[in-house]
Design an enzyme around this catalytic site. Structure first.
Site, PDB file in Angstrom:
ATOM      1  N   ASP A 145       0.847  -1.197   0.000  1.00  0.00           N
ATOM      2  CA  ASP A 145       0.000   0.000   0.000  1.00  0.00           C
ATOM      3  C   ASP A 145       0.883   1.247   0.000  1.00  0.00           C
ATOM      4  OD1 ASP A 145      -1.796   2.101   0.606  1.00  0.00           O
ATOM      5  OD2 ASP A 145      -3.117   0.712   1.664  1.00  0.00           O
ATOM      6  N   LYS A 149      -1.468   9.809   0.533  1.00  0.00           N
ATOM      7  CA  LYS A 149      -1.472  11.115   1.189  1.00  0.00           C
ATOM      8  C   LYS A 149      -0.233  11.278   2.068  1.00  0.00           C
ATOM      9  CE  LYS A 149      -6.516  11.456   1.193  1.00  0.00           C
ATOM     10  NZ  LYS A 149      -7.744  11.582   2.019  1.00  0.00           N
ATOM     11  N   ASP A 181       3.991   0.570  -8.185  1.00  0.00           N
ATOM     12  CA  ASP A 181       3.609   1.366  -9.361  1.00  0.00           C
ATOM     13  C   ASP A 181       3.393   2.825  -8.970  1.00  0.00           C
ATOM     14  OD1 ASP A 181       1.221   1.212  -7.980  1.00  0.00           O
ATOM     15  OD2 ASP A 181      -0.017   0.929  -9.766  1.00  0.00           O
ATOM     16  N   PHE A 218      -3.102  -6.270 -10.542  1.00  0.00           N
ATOM     17  CA  PHE A 218      -2.970  -4.905 -10.045  1.00  0.00           C
ATOM     18  C   PHE A 218      -2.031  -4.103 -10.942  1.00  0.00           C
ATOM     19  CE2 PHE A 218      -0.990  -1.691  -7.344  1.00  0.00           C
ATOM     20  CZ  PHE A 218      -2.077  -1.165  -6.658  1.00  0.00           C
TER      21      PHE A 218
END
Length: 238
Positions: A145, A149, A181, A218
């Site tokens: 992940d 932010k 990515d 993904f």
């Protein structure tokens, strides 16, 4: 474990570990009947329960083949394909997502894979308590992940304190392979790994995607959206 029981377990975990730094995000999810069946029937053969003491991986796999730790395998498709491509390597795959665990177990059965063991637990605790020093030949962390932010960057898994926990588990000559990515996260990964004298980059900066790593669902989606993909492969030299 039923879907309701899974959600209750997640709620209990959050209550018991309110401020822990974790390798995952707990999320509500629905497990299919096939995924649940795979857990019910295959966990005894391919699952490893968490323990707070060092584990003998050779005994758990029934082999002395090289051992690779994979943290965060999603639905397990890429993990199963890598294990198929590298039958003489053992893979310890860790994730907490119930449907993903069930799906990987299903893929293990469908593809007759004997070189994967699955854990459903926080990888940080597994690294800290279960893995013996010098027990790993490689570590894969693909598409963790990115916490886009800026105020959430402190939640990212790839930070110096966690890499410092991983390094002793690697044999000299073992490698860490990361992929993302998200370009800014790739830059952070490069900075973090480069800060360790005991790690050597195998490329000038970002590495070509190794042949063993398949394109994930993904990753393919990201490419369709115009995203780049960055692989980093560092070797432990001391």
């Amino acid at each position: 474990m039923t879907d309701t029981a899974e959600n209750q377990t997640q709620n209990n975990w959050q209550a018991e570990h309110p401020r822990s730094i974790r390798s995952f995000v707990l999320r509500q999810s629905h497990m299919t009947a096939a995924q649940q069946r795979a857990i019910d029937t295959l966990w005894g053969s391919f699952g490893i329960d968490y323990q707070a003491t060092p584990a003998d991986l050779d005994a758990r796999f029934g082999s002395s083949r090289p051992k690779i730790l994979e943290i965060g395998f999603g639905m397990g498709t890429a993990t199963a394909e890598i294990a198929r491509r590298l039958p003489e390597t053992d893979f310890l795959a860790i994730d907490v997502h119930g449907p993903g665990v069930g799906n990987l177990l299903k893929l293990i059965e469908e593809n007759h894979l004997e070189n994967i063991r699955v854990m459903r637990h926080d990888a940080v605790e597994v690294v800290e308590n279960m893995l013996q020093d010098g027990s790993l030949d490689g570590i894969h962390i693909f598409f963790p992940d990115p916490w886009h932010k800026k105020r959430h960057h402190k939640r990212r898994l790839i930070q110096a304190p966690f890499i410092a926990k991983l390094l002793p588990k690697l044999k000299t000559g073992g490698y860490i392979h990361l992929a993302t990515d998200w370009e800014e996260y790739a830059q952070q990964m490069l900075e973090v790994l480069s800060s360790f004298d005991s790690l050597q980059n195998t490329a000038a900066d970002y590495a070509p995607t190794p042949d063993y790593r398949p394109e994930t669902k993904f990753e393919a989606r990201g490419k369709r959206l115009g995203h780049g993909v960055w692989d980093l492969v560092f070797k432990r030299i001391g």
